[in-house]
Design a protein around this motif. Structure first.
Motif, PDB file in Angstrom:
ATOM      1  N   ARG A  55      -1.193 -12.832  -6.120  1.00  0.00           N
ATOM      2  CA  ARG A  55      -0.701 -11.749  -4.899  1.00  0.00           C
ATOM      3  C   ARG A  55      -1.620 -10.331  -5.539  1.00  0.00           C
ATOM      4  O   ARG A  55      -1.307  -9.781  -6.590  1.00  0.00           O
ATOM      5  N   GLN A  56      -2.666 -10.083  -4.626  1.00  0.00           N
ATOM      6  CA  GLN A  56      -3.429  -8.921  -4.947  1.00  0.00           C
ATOM      7  C   GLN A  56      -3.637  -8.272  -3.673  1.00  0.00           C
ATOM      8  O   GLN A  56      -5.037  -7.911  -3.723  1.00  0.00           O
ATOM      9  N   SER A  57      -2.789  -8.052  -2.774  1.00  0.00           N
ATOM     10  CA  SER A  57      -3.152  -7.135  -1.565  1.00  0.00           C
ATOM     11  C   SER A  57      -2.509  -5.557  -1.782  1.00  0.00           C
ATOM     12  O   SER A  57      -2.242  -5.380  -2.756  1.00  0.00           O
ATOM     13  N   SER A  58      -2.936  -4.666  -1.041  1.00  0.00           N
ATOM     14  CA  SER A  58      -2.650  -3.591  -1.057  1.00  0.00           C
ATOM     15  C   SER A  58      -0.987  -3.314  -0.749  1.00  0.00           C
ATOM     16  O   SER A  58      -0.374  -2.327  -1.008  1.00  0.00           O
ATOM     17  N   THR A  59      -0.470  -4.128  -0.168  1.00  0.00           N
ATOM     18  CA  THR A  59       0.974  -4.130   0.213  1.00  0.00           C
ATOM     19  C   THR A  59       1.647  -5.315  -0.485  1.00  0.00           C
ATOM     20  O   THR A  59       3.041  -5.085  -0.613  1.00  0.00           O
ATOM     21  N   ASP A  60       1.340  -5.909  -1.433  1.00  0.00           N
ATOM     22  CA  ASP A  60       1.806  -6.991  -2.286  1.00  0.00           C
ATOM     23  C   ASP A  60       1.053  -7.233  -3.588  1.00  0.00           C
ATOM     24  O   ASP A  60       0.177  -8.130  -3.451  1.00  0.00           O
ATOM     25  N   MET A  61       1.343  -6.574  -4.609  1.00  0.00           N
ATOM     26  CA  MET A  61       0.400  -6.588  -5.679  1.00  0.00           C
ATOM     27  C   MET A  61       1.174  -6.938  -7.087  1.00  0.00           C
ATOM     28  O   MET A  61       2.368  -6.566  -7.464  1.00  0.00           O
ATOM     29  N   THR A  97      -9.819  -6.310   3.197  1.00  0.00           N
ATOM     30  CA  THR A  97      -8.559  -5.792   2.514  1.00  0.00           C
ATOM     31  C   THR A  97      -7.990  -6.766   1.540  1.00  0.00           C
ATOM     32  O   THR A  97      -7.046  -6.890   0.945  1.00  0.00           O
TER      33      THR A  97
END
Length: 225
Positions: A86-92, A142
Protein backbone atom coordinates in the motif's frame (compact mmCIF):
# COMPACT_ATOMS: atom_id res chain seq x y z
CA UNK A 1 42.75 -2.97 -12.37
CA UNK A 2 40.33 -0.86 -10.34
CA UNK A 3 38.81 -1.56 -6.94
CA UNK A 4 34.99 -1.56 -7.06
CA UNK A 5 32.68 -1.65 -4.05
CA UNK A 6 29.24 -3.03 -4.96
CA UNK A 7 26.64 -2.56 -2.23
CA UNK A 8 23.68 -4.91 -2.46
CA UNK A 9 25.18 -7.81 -4.40
CA UNK A 10 23.11 -10.78 -3.27
CA UNK A 11 20.90 -10.87 -6.37
CA UNK A 12 19.73 -9.01 -9.45
CA UNK A 13 21.69 -6.00 -10.66
CA UNK A 14 24.22 -5.97 -7.83
CA UNK A 15 25.06 -9.66 -8.17
CA UNK A 16 25.42 -9.38 -11.94
CA UNK A 17 27.64 -6.32 -11.51
CA UNK A 18 29.94 -8.24 -9.19
CA UNK A 19 29.95 -11.18 -11.61
CA UNK A 20 30.80 -9.13 -14.70
CA UNK A 21 33.53 -7.13 -13.00
CA UNK A 22 35.10 -10.20 -11.41
CA UNK A 23 35.00 -12.09 -14.71
CA UNK A 24 37.11 -9.47 -16.40
CA UNK A 25 39.66 -9.33 -13.60
CA UNK A 26 38.66 -6.21 -11.67
CA UNK A 27 39.09 -6.18 -7.91
CA UNK A 28 35.63 -6.40 -6.35
CA UNK A 29 34.42 -5.95 -2.80
CA UNK A 30 30.70 -6.66 -2.50
CA UNK A 31 28.17 -6.46 0.31
CA UNK A 32 25.23 -8.73 1.08
CA UNK A 33 22.71 -8.85 3.92
CA UNK A 34 22.38 -12.55 4.66
CA UNK A 35 24.02 -15.95 4.54
CA UNK A 36 21.92 -16.77 1.48
CA UNK A 37 23.22 -13.65 -0.22
CA UNK A 38 26.76 -14.60 0.69
CA UNK A 39 26.28 -18.03 -0.91
CA UNK A 40 24.89 -16.46 -4.09
CA UNK A 41 27.82 -14.05 -4.29
CA UNK A 42 30.39 -16.80 -3.80
CA UNK A 43 28.78 -18.85 -6.56
CA UNK A 44 28.60 -15.99 -9.08
CA UNK A 45 31.78 -14.08 -8.22
CA UNK A 46 34.06 -16.29 -6.11
CA UNK A 47 36.96 -13.82 -6.38
CA UNK A 48 34.93 -10.99 -4.80
CA UNK A 49 35.74 -10.03 -1.21
CA UNK A 50 32.47 -10.20 0.74
CA UNK A 51 31.11 -7.83 3.35
CA UNK A 52 27.88 -8.39 5.27
CA UNK A 53 25.63 -5.58 6.46
CA UNK A 54 22.16 -4.08 6.15
CA UNK A 55 22.13 -0.51 4.83
CA UNK A 56 19.75 0.42 7.66
CA UNK A 57 22.46 -0.38 10.21
CA UNK A 58 25.04 2.40 10.50
CA UNK A 59 27.13 0.53 13.07
CA UNK A 60 27.35 -2.57 10.88
CA UNK A 61 28.31 -0.45 7.87
CA UNK A 62 31.08 1.26 9.84
CA UNK A 63 32.36 -2.10 11.07
CA UNK A 64 32.44 -3.38 7.50
CA UNK A 65 34.27 -0.28 6.28
CA UNK A 66 36.91 -0.89 8.93
CA UNK A 67 37.64 -4.27 7.32
CA UNK A 68 38.62 -2.67 4.00
CA UNK A 69 42.17 -1.34 3.82
CA UNK A 70 42.74 -0.38 0.21
CA UNK A 71 41.41 2.66 -1.68
CA UNK A 72 38.09 2.33 -3.49
CA UNK A 73 37.96 3.66 -7.04
CA UNK A 74 34.25 3.14 -7.72
CA UNK A 75 31.35 2.75 -5.30
CA UNK A 76 28.08 1.49 -6.76
CA UNK A 77 25.36 1.90 -4.12
CA UNK A 78 22.84 -0.57 -5.48
CA UNK A 79 21.01 -1.95 -2.42
CA UNK A 80 17.33 -1.08 -2.55
CA UNK A 81 13.76 -2.26 -2.08
CA UNK A 82 10.34 -1.76 -3.62
CA UNK A 83 8.50 -1.02 -0.39
CA UNK A 84 5.06 -1.78 1.00
CA UNK A 85 2.11 -2.98 -1.05
CA UNK A 86 0.00 0.00 0.00
CA UNK A 87 1.83 3.09 -1.20
CA UNK A 88 -0.56 5.42 -2.97
CA UNK A 89 -1.14 9.05 -2.08
CA UNK A 90 -4.59 8.12 -0.73
CA UNK A 91 -3.66 4.85 1.00
CA UNK A 92 -0.17 4.74 2.46
CA UNK A 93 1.48 2.19 4.74
CA UNK A 94 3.41 4.85 6.64
CA UNK A 95 5.63 2.52 8.65
CA UNK A 96 6.53 0.64 5.48
CA UNK A 97 7.21 3.91 3.68
CA UNK A 98 9.53 5.11 6.45
CA UNK A 99 11.45 1.84 6.30
CA UNK A 100 11.74 2.22 2.52
CA UNK A 101 13.21 5.69 2.95
CA UNK A 102 15.74 4.25 5.38
CA UNK A 103 16.79 1.68 2.77
CA UNK A 104 16.57 3.55 -0.53
CA UNK A 105 17.34 7.12 0.47
CA UNK A 106 19.39 7.15 3.65
CA UNK A 107 20.99 3.73 3.16
CA UNK A 108 23.25 4.88 0.32
CA UNK A 109 24.22 7.97 2.30
CA UNK A 110 25.18 5.85 5.32
CA UNK A 111 27.38 3.78 3.04
CA UNK A 112 29.01 6.78 1.37
CA UNK A 113 29.81 8.43 4.69
CA UNK A 114 31.33 5.24 6.13
CA UNK A 115 33.49 4.46 3.10
CA UNK A 116 34.31 8.04 2.09
CA UNK A 117 37.88 8.07 3.46
CA UNK A 118 38.69 5.06 1.26
CA UNK A 119 36.90 6.58 -1.73
CA UNK A 120 38.85 9.82 -1.45
CA UNK A 121 42.06 7.79 -1.74
CA UNK A 122 40.90 6.09 -4.94
CA UNK A 123 42.10 6.71 -8.47
CA UNK A 124 39.51 8.94 -10.18
CA UNK A 125 37.06 8.32 -7.32
CA UNK A 126 33.48 7.82 -8.45
CA UNK A 127 30.23 7.31 -6.55
CA UNK A 128 27.27 5.88 -8.47
CA UNK A 129 23.94 6.04 -6.62
CA UNK A 130 21.53 3.62 -8.28
CA UNK A 131 18.26 5.43 -8.63
CA UNK A 132 15.26 5.11 -10.96
CA UNK A 133 13.55 7.08 -13.67
CA UNK A 134 10.58 7.05 -11.28
CA UNK A 135 12.55 9.45 -9.08
CA UNK A 136 12.28 12.19 -11.68
CA UNK A 137 10.10 15.08 -10.44
CA UNK A 138 9.06 15.74 -14.04
CA UNK A 139 7.60 12.26 -14.54
CA UNK A 140 3.85 11.80 -14.21
CA UNK A 141 2.03 8.91 -12.57
CA UNK A 142 0.46 8.12 -9.22
CA UNK A 143 1.49 4.53 -8.46
CA UNK A 144 4.48 3.42 -6.35
CA UNK A 145 4.38 6.70 -4.42
CA UNK A 146 6.70 5.68 -1.58
CA UNK A 147 9.20 4.20 -4.03
CA UNK A 148 9.11 7.35 -6.18
CA UNK A 149 9.63 9.55 -3.14
CA UNK A 150 12.54 7.42 -1.93
CA UNK A 151 14.31 7.72 -5.28
CA UNK A 152 13.55 11.44 -5.65
CA UNK A 153 15.15 11.89 -2.24
CA UNK A 154 18.16 9.86 -3.32
CA UNK A 155 18.50 12.11 -6.36
CA UNK A 156 18.67 15.15 -4.11
CA UNK A 157 21.31 13.42 -1.98
CA UNK A 158 23.31 12.79 -5.17
CA UNK A 159 23.19 16.50 -5.98
CA UNK A 160 24.28 17.51 -2.48
CA UNK A 161 27.09 14.96 -2.33
CA UNK A 162 28.30 16.07 -5.76
CA UNK A 163 28.44 19.68 -4.61
CA UNK A 164 30.17 18.81 -1.33
CA UNK A 165 32.78 16.51 -2.86
CA UNK A 166 33.61 18.18 -6.17
CA UNK A 167 36.46 20.21 -4.71
CA UNK A 168 38.06 16.96 -3.55
CA UNK A 169 37.82 15.41 -7.01
CA UNK A 170 35.08 12.88 -6.22
CA UNK A 171 32.50 12.33 -8.97
CA UNK A 172 28.91 11.66 -7.86
CA UNK A 173 26.05 10.72 -10.18
CA UNK A 174 22.54 9.34 -9.90
CA UNK A 175 22.14 6.48 -12.37
CA UNK A 176 19.03 4.59 -13.46
CA UNK A 177 19.62 1.00 -14.61
CA UNK A 178 16.34 0.92 -16.55
CA UNK A 179 13.43 -1.43 -15.93
CA UNK A 180 15.25 -4.73 -15.59
CA UNK A 181 13.95 -8.29 -15.44
CA UNK A 182 14.84 -8.99 -11.82
CA UNK A 183 12.81 -9.92 -8.75
CA UNK A 184 11.99 -6.23 -8.30
CA UNK A 185 11.49 -5.32 -11.96
CA UNK A 186 9.37 -8.36 -12.72
CA UNK A 187 9.27 -10.76 -15.68
CA UNK A 188 7.63 -8.23 -18.00
CA UNK A 189 10.43 -5.66 -17.72
CA UNK A 190 12.00 -4.72 -21.03
CA UNK A 191 15.69 -5.05 -20.20
CA UNK A 192 17.88 -8.07 -19.53
CA UNK A 193 20.01 -7.71 -16.40
CA UNK A 194 23.22 -8.48 -18.30
CA UNK A 195 22.63 -5.66 -20.76
CA UNK A 196 21.69 -3.17 -18.05
CA UNK A 197 24.76 -4.00 -15.98
CA UNK A 198 27.10 -3.82 -18.97
CA UNK A 199 25.78 -0.31 -19.56
CA UNK A 200 26.08 0.69 -15.91
CA UNK A 201 29.70 -0.44 -15.82
CA UNK A 202 30.52 1.38 -19.05
CA UNK A 203 28.98 4.60 -17.77
CA UNK A 204 30.78 4.31 -14.42
CA UNK A 205 34.11 3.77 -16.17
CA UNK A 206 33.67 6.81 -18.40
CA UNK A 207 32.81 9.29 -15.63
CA UNK A 208 35.00 12.34 -15.12
CA UNK A 209 34.65 15.32 -12.83
CA UNK A 210 32.80 17.09 -15.64
CA UNK A 211 29.98 14.56 -15.15
CA UNK A 212 29.47 15.08 -11.45
CA UNK A 213 25.92 16.01 -10.38
CA UNK A 214 24.37 14.40 -13.48
CA UNK A 215 21.28 12.15 -13.59
CA UNK A 216 21.90 9.44 -16.17
CA UNK A 217 20.51 6.17 -17.43
CA UNK A 218 22.45 2.98 -18.13
CA UNK A 219 23.20 4.22 -21.67
CA UNK A 220 24.73 7.43 -20.39
CA UNK A 221 21.77 9.52 -21.53
CA UNK A 222 20.64 12.50 -19.46
CA UNK A 223 17.44 12.21 -17.46
CA UNK A 224 15.39 15.19 -16.25
CA UNK A 225 15.63 15.82 -12.51
Amino acid sequence: MSHWLIVGASRGIGLETARQLSARGERVTASVRSAAGLAALKAAAPQAAPLQFDVRDAAAISAAAAQVRDPIDVLIANAGAYGPQRQSSTDMDFEGALDLLSVNTLGPLRVVQAFLPLIKRGARPRIVLMTSRLGSMSLGGTVNVAYRVSKAGLNKIAQCLADDLKAEGVVVVALSPGRVRTAMGGPNATLDVRDSVAGVIQVAESLTLADTRRYLDYRGEELPW
